[in-house]
Design an enzyme around this catalytic site. Structure first.
Site, PDB file in Angstrom:
ATOM      1  N   ARG F  87       0.834  -1.207   0.000  1.00 38.31           N
ATOM      2  CA  ARG F  87       0.000   0.000   0.000  1.00 38.31           C
ATOM      3  C   ARG F  87       0.869   1.257   0.000  1.00 38.31           C
ATOM      4  O   ARG F  87       0.524   2.268  -0.617  1.00 38.31           O
ATOM      5  CB  ARG F  87      -0.935   0.002   1.210  1.00 38.31           C
ATOM      6  CG  ARG F  87      -1.995  -1.109   1.222  1.00 38.31           C
ATOM      7  CD  ARG F  87      -2.830  -1.188  -0.009  1.00 38.31           C
ATOM      8  NE  ARG F  87      -3.778  -2.307   0.034  1.00 38.31           N
ATOM      9  CZ  ARG F  87      -3.502  -3.568  -0.326  1.00 38.31           C
ATOM     10  NH1 ARG F  87      -2.308  -3.917  -0.763  1.00 38.31           N
ATOM     11  NH2 ARG F  87      -4.447  -4.495  -0.264  1.00 38.31           N
ATOM     12  N   GLU F  90       2.177   1.726  -3.397  1.00 30.98           N
ATOM     13  CA  GLU F  90       1.096   2.281  -4.215  1.00 30.98           C
ATOM     14  C   GLU F  90       0.948   3.792  -3.967  1.00 30.98           C
ATOM     15  O   GLU F  90       0.728   4.564  -4.895  1.00 30.98           O
ATOM     16  CB  GLU F  90      -0.207   1.553  -3.870  1.00 30.98           C
ATOM     17  CG  GLU F  90      -1.376   1.911  -4.766  1.00 30.98           C
ATOM     18  CD  GLU F  90      -2.588   1.041  -4.473  1.00 30.98           C
ATOM     19  OE1 GLU F  90      -2.562  -0.147  -4.814  1.00 30.98           O
ATOM     20  OE2 GLU F  90      -3.553   1.545  -3.861  1.00 30.98           O
ATOM     21  N   SER F 113      14.632  14.881   2.343  1.00 31.43           N
ATOM     22  CA  SER F 113      15.663  13.886   2.654  1.00 31.43           C
ATOM     23  C   SER F 113      15.069  12.631   3.286  1.00 31.43           C
ATOM     24  O   SER F 113      14.146  12.705   4.102  1.00 31.43           O
ATOM     25  CB  SER F 113      16.685  14.486   3.610  1.00 31.43           C
ATOM     26  OG  SER F 113      17.664  13.527   3.953  1.00 31.43           O
TER      27      SER F 113
END
Lengths: 146, 146, 146, 146, 146, 146, 146, 146, 146, 146
Positions: F87, F90, F113
């Protein structure tokens, strides 16, 4: 004319005329399998065959010339997705080592050529469902030491 | 015993005894191609055939049991590297669309099954070099609408 | 007209007319799932259904012809990224071996066909959030020895 | 005990005892599909179910503990090769966009959950060949704006 | 108009007018993050928001319609290369298992939804160099047995 | 002792003692997220923290030393498969460009960063289902010309 | 104008005018390396520099604007093929761990920034063959605990 | 003793003795960078240097012999994941074409050798944060026509 | 004119005029192998050779200029598919380590240059089938310590 | 004994005895290149040669038997990383199409066999640096129509 354009032109003309690969093969004086592979851009035809195919399809000389050129054989899908083609990829995965074993047993160490090669596809009628029978015939090439 | 261990044991015993796949097939009552594929872990054998193969090779019941288990068919090389097997991958790449075209012409839209399937490998003697003749026989499965 | 252009034309016309796949399916005399898959280029329609779909969408004969052609089924993403489709890829990864185990238990060694196959998608209303219920129906194909 | 060892131990014991997933599921008080997925290492069981499965198989507490641990769900083949599992990958490739379209039509923009999810596999007897009927039931999750 | 063309048109108009995502978000009545994601083609907007965005940018109705369509979410780089995006991929690689562990500790076995989800990006001024603070808020979805 | 063995030893001891990451973090004098990432082999601890963690878990000095070593951060799945971690992958795919756009708007050309970075994971109770709230805090690093 | 078109326009004009990167850099008031990277679309220039580069090349304002936009840094070859670039990929493969080890020794646990970074390429004349001397200068960023 | 075992033995001994690469390099009579790369298995040492390194670390002759063998240089991650090493991969992606352009400008068509090559890594102290300065020195190899 | 267009123009003109690479090479004053590689876009020609090739083919100055530009050498197939080229990839896979071993034996640790390199392809007539004889000549580059 | 173990045993014995491939080849009565490839597991030897190699190295019959078995030729790196082997991969990428063109010109449509094939590697002394001269000799196999 590039091979890709040639392929599209031939497939469109074949569809529009309602022809089968058998007819194109008869014109070319070759098998349907080889003729088809050349029309898809994976083999080349000699001039006489190329002209005959182009004429049958009412396509121009540029199609005949494209058919005569030696192809660069490329495909973009490392694992094919179309179910017809994937099943063959699966056969190679499942039975590849079996093929190697049986050839080793019968011929010794070597390969079956994919160049000095022919293929024939037949329909076998069967009351339980027709069957596709494909015969591949390739020259045995022994590994040589030197 | 895992399929991988079974495969190694069978290949070693076959080599040590100098047997060919024909002999194992005869014991199993099946074709050499199918018998070989099962011994390589890509198909399973019924108990009677499995026992016969294990007995012929002087291997134990664990080999027979391993032969009877349903295999999980896996291979690790997306593109095979062994020349024997690669040539078949190449045939799929070069002739895959041809196969699809010819099947479409002769049967309509559908596939050649890789499950309801058999394969036969023969040696064809030829003065210009012997040839490997492979016959694949798969049921045609039409796409269905619903 | 290529399948890809056909797909775009159909999706645009469907959107502009505010139609749902149910309406196209009714015109085609088929299920919404199959009709949709054909409109997306992954199956073909018979002439009668293709004409009905094209007519409903006020699209020309070229769309109907494109719908009738046998598709080459390809997809370019080895791992799909759209969340709807990825979840199904994930289901295959998480439950693939489970599916194989349960089928083996109930049927023996074999596969569930993706060709002799149908799919139905329903909405199940639920106060805790509606649910998508998908039923897949595929013929069992046993592995055969030979 | 790692999940992988747990899986092997369970599969071996199940085979040796000649049990089916139905029996393990009955012991666990869960469906065969979920029970199987947990035994393969892709879900976890509550203590009571885990103990019952281990007891039925005459396996030790370490198996029960391994069943209770939350799994890290991983698979190594980006494209699965076993024919049973590949067919499902193929369904996702061929029908993935269709599933998205039908869900969009019926529910609006959103996905079918693979987490709030259940799966049922049944055998449908059929004189033309038995059929595998799989029902997937996942909660619809709408995309939300914010 | 395709999503890709819509995206280019919006980015160009935004640049030419010297607008920031805050302004587009205000017009849409949504957060800058969600508005931006919709303008990049990864979410859809309701008509009112879509019209407001198009109007602010002096773009036509076709842009508004494109914004309203449900997107097929795809990306072509399996590993992203732009340094901003790669750093997030790296965070997933380095801290993915940590996230899973902490969630397991606090919630039990389940996932953080990427669908029922929001994201907020703020600038935190700092004399040692300003900082980007991103808050992700996703519903916890427990795995369920059945 | 390798990091991988250290990780297994810590996870086992943590499970056997029924501890949560909060307790290990308290011993280390650090956050649960950082402590966990170090225990999983993705960061190192200073000697004092490492000793405290090893002591709490009744593990030996070799675990403490392994915790202090600088890790080589590697992961083997280019696309993660565990649903929790996927997830996040994604989210990077769907919202990566959005993150870049918003940062560009607020900070100019540069990155967030992943090294000068911290992460906090909280449980937000919610009657409609609890939510996972993750805050990422990374220093903005502007691109410099030279 | 897209970055890709900008790049082509600049490379063509540079070639037609017979200019070197030194001249473009002088116009931009920056180093040749940075100026070149911006002209190739991998960095952006401030307006003054961008205008100077466009003017020197007799290119329009659209080129200057394209130079000023923040780039999305992408490359399509996971393993670069051009021999100049591959040799650098090889250096990363052969000496990557060495770089990490030496940095760890001299600085502690942390990285060399690729953002707060500069690069200088010089020709070192040598009777045994001239040498390319490249100096990379990146800020050390220590990992921080929290 | 394999290179991989040699590497582990050296890294462990170096850690246990609290030595830095500078000390090993001094013993070898070579630079720290080259000495380190040989100890990691990516270069070989001459006998004298190898013996000196092994002696300093109180390791046996097998380590010295392993250091002297010509390595097969392999790495398994096509895209490296450790942040130190990835940043260099990113530099190659972002600046690879720049390097090629500047070399072309200064030397003509050719490459910078990664074989006739040296590398030096220095710490540059800086009140705004220390910097890593890496100098790569490779022979220019012009493409030759024939 | 881009290299790709140049390549197409040259191949077409060569075909139409019925020329062989020998003739182009004679015009260029170079070997057929090098001349061909430059015409395919993988090397550059000096002005005199480029003009001669363009003149022989009745192509314009843009072709000559394109031939003179330094190429970016790229190829898109990680594993080549054309059978001619694949066989060479196979040779590298099967004999790569052998080549490394023999070079190590005869020269010490180092490589055979692919830059300071020439290649010659000859036809060897043979009653059992003609043979392709390819001679590769590359400078040995020893690894250097520093 | 597996091929991999055989390879390690041979390489170790060869190193310990300070032998070169020339000596093993002399014992085998074959070329150094072929003998080496067989010892690396990529070809098989006839019994007489295998026994001679094993005897020369004071290795047992199991090594001889392993040398006689037909190998499954596999390699795990799709793109090789060792610089010696990569340079050959690069030659295939840069000159692959050239090879195809020259062969087409001289022989017609067909391939150079990698099976009916030999390779010879020589050292060419040169005051500007010694050169590696490799001669590949493969049978031309014409494509055949059928």
């Amino acid at each position: 004319m590039k091979k890709e354009e040639m392929k599209e032109a031939i497939l469109k003309a074949k569809y529009d005329k309602g022809l089968k690969w058998d007819s194109l093969a008869e014109a070319a004086g070759l098998s349907p399998e080889f003729t088809c592979s050349a029309c898809l851009g994976m083999n080349h035809l000699e001039k006489k065959s190329a002209d005959a195919v182009a004429t049958l399809l009412d396509l121009g000389e540029d199609v005949s010339i494209a058919l005569q050129k030696y192809p660069l054989k490329t495909w973009s899908q490392v694992v094919p997705t179309d179910p017809v083609i994937y099943r063959w990829y699966e056969i190679v995965g499942v039975y590849g080592e079996t093929i190697k074993e049986i050839i080793s047993d019968k011929f010794g160490d070597g390969i079956m050529s994919a160049i000095d090669f022919s293929m024939n596809i037949e329909k076998q009628e069967d009351p339980n469902g027709d069957r596709v029978v494909v015969t591949l015939n390739g020259k045995f090439l022994p590994y040589k030491s030197w």
